[in-house]
Motif scaffolding. Structure first.
Motif, PDB file in Angstrom:
ATOM      1  N   ASN A 115       4.740  -8.768  -4.399  1.00  0.00           N
ATOM      2  CA  ASN A 115       4.256  -7.473  -4.888  1.00  0.00           C
ATOM      3  C   ASN A 115       3.426  -7.692  -6.151  1.00  0.00           C
ATOM      4  OD1 ASN A 115       3.779  -4.883  -5.740  1.00  0.00           O
ATOM      5  ND2 ASN A 115       5.919  -4.258  -5.804  1.00  0.00           N
ATOM      6  N   SER A 658       5.104  -4.400   6.212  1.00  0.00           N
ATOM      7  CA  SER A 658       3.667  -4.603   6.358  1.00  0.00           C
ATOM      8  C   SER A 658       3.257  -4.521   7.822  1.00  0.00           C
ATOM      9  CB  SER A 658       3.245  -5.975   5.809  1.00  0.00           C
ATOM     10  OG  SER A 658       3.578  -6.106   4.453  1.00  0.00           O
ATOM     11  N   ASN A 767       3.058   2.125   1.495  1.00  0.00           N
ATOM     12  CA  ASN A 767       2.679   0.760   1.103  1.00  0.00           C
ATOM     13  C   ASN A 767       1.368   0.325   1.743  1.00  0.00           C
ATOM     14  OD1 ASN A 767       5.068   0.438  -0.424  1.00  0.00           O
ATOM     15  ND2 ASN A 767       6.216  -0.127   1.406  1.00  0.00           N
TER      16      ASN A 767
END
Length: 782
Positions: A115, A658, A767
């Protein structure tokens, strides 16, 4: 490093206001002409390279646009320890959205895990050791206990001992009991995180980065642990106060590594560092959910007119309040900038976009600094009635017809200008994404009829914020065609002409004589409606006007005939004779994605058996994470001549939460097939496709209705529009925040009538991971 440099930059960046910038109220005047675009300035990659040079006071700069790639400035020096290079790079002197962040080192993409937005924990405070005592316990409030150099405590007399007590507390210990009244100690503790970690060769295990979007309150805790001084007294180390709050920065940790691979990994020292991201958020007056005075409501935009409006309001030289801005001009220009223009290669793009940096140096003129933003829309700023406005590079029919002029002053008419004042041709110079964002030149566009191709008579047009070749060509044509129209007219007109303002257009038909050489369409470059008050006589509200010839044909554009095709040297063209593969399956097991695809082959009869022989040499594969603007290579898929003709491969070390896109193609010698995509393979979450997507065509518009998927990961819907069935050629239109299963409605405007448009809709997570595309739907605006 000391706060002095930070404070100096902050003071310099906000020290100017617009107390008396507009001194000629009442005069309406264009602030620049087409010829003023023909200036050689630092632009594009040249400006970015200049800003990358170390400086004790890095220049104030603002980054605009989506996915623009820029270099930053070291702030202000590097630290080296044990073969590791640490530093902070200033990217934007304002906060940035920071979405779609991508890193490039010496022009090579860096795939990241972890991150990069997580700077770790930081906690500080004071405590009092009571009289007669030697210790005091404090709660550090970090996620876990700090260790070693991640904590420090001191009094006015110097450092004192600090140690952890369990997982939540720190204990400060004095060398001697505290005197009467106790002893006040200051303490600071940090707990580092890995940030973004490189995963691809040759950077894996050698690169960590932390991306500060402007809301960071301290440097990365990991860097403070390794090369920081928590007390803030050693100028050769980083301090906890080196926060660069309100600025967009990238902190880096580069490990040199083994000497054998060092030259491969780090061909330059320090490495050339580029960042691609969504940059400064700007206010859009057309969006009623945005507040002009609340940046939290603004959004990232590459709309040229909106970015120019932002620069007028928030530049560090002379800020224009809204009362001194002709806002309707900019909203009209923003609509024009968002219009879709067809491309020769298929698809379309928005008319006027920008991406990149503008920099303000000490003593610079605001008009010079804003020129790249102004010219990116082929338009001109003007002042009118005490306000500043903008006339974009688009045709607008005249609102006023001038049929007579007054005799209080002579009529000045010029049919032609000296050929010495005109270049033979103009050429646009701009950054080119397909060439690593280096400067590129468009084919020259002739201005003089007698231009023979001589390079000495070609003048460059600086388009430092234009990254689209077709857009640069359109602007180049407008500039050249305006120069060809040489007639100029200055005269005094009656009050009926009061609507004529600088930047607008008028039709001249003097005395109704159709053969008068002065008749035609003109653009107003100067208007002074209050001059009659100053003269003390004459006709009330008489209007002096300066006019330059203009025509609708100047702004006309036909991609099929006007657009010059450019060779994309970064892409190997596909060969239709190489057979394509196709995807068979994709599955996820923990952090690994397993992939299979078919291998093109034929039956070949050989005694005594029938055997498959593939017609290709290899299968190449690539991938990208979430919405990264680049692809990274995977190891070639392995395959053998077998009964099932299947190639297999895998991607390990994926990041939970992801999505990954994949592409495969076949190779025969040096020839390749087209890439075959596989979108939205999801790791650690599930997000389906939107449903109920329907379109309603309107006048230059398409209304879109859709329903968000029901999965809890859904945070928004993305709308993409194009004139091709290929999603990769579509234009991002909007991202609309919504909850799962919400109905979503929006209208895409500025579309060319009579052209079939494809609309692509998908869901995204918080995200920036993506879901699957909904079934493509089409409509034709009327």
């Amino acid at each position: 490093m000391p706060d002095l440099i930070i404070k100096a930059l902050v003071v310099w960046g906000v020290n100017a206001t617009l107390a008396s910038a507009l001194v000629n109220l009442g005069i309406s005047v264009v602030l620049s002409a087409a010829s003023q675009l023909l200036q050689k300035k630092s632009q594009g990659s040249d400006l970015s390279r200049e800003l990358a040079t170390p400086d004790s006071l890095p220049p104030y700069r603002v980054a605009y646009g989506r996915n623009g790639r820029i270099q930053g400035s070291p702030a202000p020096y590097w630290v080296v320890k044990d073969g590791i290079l640490y530093g902070c790079i200033i990217l934007n002197s304002r906060p940035s959205a920071g979405t779609n962040f991508a890193l490039f080192l010496d022009r090579r993409p860096v795939g990241l895990t972890g991150n990069p937005y997580d700077f770790g924990g930081h906690s500080t405070g004071t405590a009092t050791v009571l009289e007669g005592n030697t210790t005091v316990d404090v709660m550090h409030g970090l996620a876990s206990a700090p260790i070693g150099d991640g904590m420090a405590a001191w009094t006015d007399d110097g450092p004192v001992t600090i140690a952890t007590v369990g997982s939540t507390d720190l204990r400060v210990t004095l060398d001697a009991p505290a005197p009467v009244g106790g002893t006040v100690v200051t303490w600071r503790a940090v707990k580092g995180t890995i940030g973004g970690v490189a995963i691809n060769y040759p950077f894996a295990s050698h690169v960590n980065v932390w991306f500060g979007r402007g809301d960071q309150t301290h440097p990365p805790a990991a860097i403070l642990e390794e090369v920081g001084d928590l007390r803030g007294i050693n100028p050769e180390k980083f301090w906890a106060t080196d926060r660069w709050s309100g600025r967009t920065v990238l902190w880096v940790r580069f490990v040199a590594g083994d000497i054998e691979e060092r030259n491969t990994r780090w061909p330059s020292s320090p490495p050339m560092l580029e960042v691609q991201a969504d940059w400064t958020k700007v206010w859009n007056p057309l969006d009623l959910t945005q507040d002009a005075d609340d940046p939290e409501t603004w959004k990232v935009s590459d709309n040229q007119a909106l970015c120019l409006l932002d620069a007028l309001r928030f530049n560090p030289i002379a800020r224009y309040p809204l009362a001194q801005i002709a806002l309707q001009n900019f909203t009209d220009a923003a609509v024009i900038a968002d219009e879709l223009v067809p491309l020769k290669s298929g698809g379309a793009e928005r008319r006027y976009r920008v991406g990149g940096l503008i920099a303000y140096s000490d003593g610079s003129e605001l008009s010079d600094v804003l020129k790249p933003l102004e010219s990116a829309g082929a338009g001109t700023l003007f002042r009118s009635g005490g306000q500043i406005g903008y006339s974009p590079g688009a045709w607008e029919a005249p609102e006023v017809t001038l049929s007579e002029c007054l005799r209080d002053q002579p009529v000045i008419f010029r049919r032609t200008r000296s050929t010495r004042d005109l270049p033979g041709a103009v050429k646009a110079v701009h950054p080119d994404p397909s060439a690593g964002w280096e400067s590129t030149e468009e084919p020259p566009y002739p201005v003089s009829a007698n231009w023979d191709g001589d390079d000495d008579r070609i003048t460059a047009i600086d388009l430092g914020l234009v990254f689209s070749s077709p857009q640069a060509q359109r602007i180049q044509k407008i500039v050249a065609e305006r120069m060809k129209l040489q007639r100029q007219l200055s005269a005094l007109f009656p009050p009926s002409a009061l609507k004529a303002q600088a930047g607008g257009r008028v039709a001249v038909s003097l005395l109704g004589r159709p053969t008068d050489a002065r008749n035609g369409t003109y653009r107003v470059t100067r208007s002074h409606p209050a001059q009659w008050l100053e003269s003390g006589g004459g006709v009330a509200l008489q209007l002096p006007l300066d006019l330059e010839e203009d025509a609708e044909a100047v702004y006309a554009w036909n991609a099929a005939t006007d657009e010059a095709e450019r060779l994309d040297q970064s892409t190997v063209p596909s060969d239709p004779t190489v057979r394509q593969t196709s995807w068979v399956s994709a599955s996820v097991d923990g952090s690994t994605i397993f992939l299979t695809c078919s291998v093109p082959g034929d039956y070949v009869y050989e005694e005594p058996i029938t055997t498959f022989y593939p017609r290709i040499d290899s299968i190449e594969a690539r991938f990208r994470r979430n919405q990264e603007p680049f692809w990274l290579p995977m190891a070639n898929f392995s395959f053998e001549a077998s009964d099932d003709l299947i190639a297999e491969g895998g991607l390990g070390a994926t990041i939970s939460g992801s999505s990954y896109d994949f592409g495969i193609r076949c190779r025969v010698d040096d020839r390749v097939s087209a890439w075959v995509p596989l979108y939205a393979v999801q790791v650690g979450f599930s997000l389906g496709m939107p449903t109920g997507v329907s379109l309603t065509a309107g006048a230059g518009s398409i209304e879109i209705d859709a329903t968000a998927p029901s999965e809890s990961a859904c945070a928004a819907l993305q709308i993409w529009v194009g004139t091709s069935a290929d999603q990769e050629l579509a234009i991002f239109y909007a991202e609309i925040t919504c909850d799962p299963s919400d109905p979503v409605n929006t209208t895409v405007t500025g579309l060319p009538a009579g052209v079939l448009h494809h609309v692509f809709v998908r869901a995204v997570t918080e995200n920036t991971a993506v879901g699957h595309w909904a079934a493509t739907v089409t409509a034709t605006p009327t």
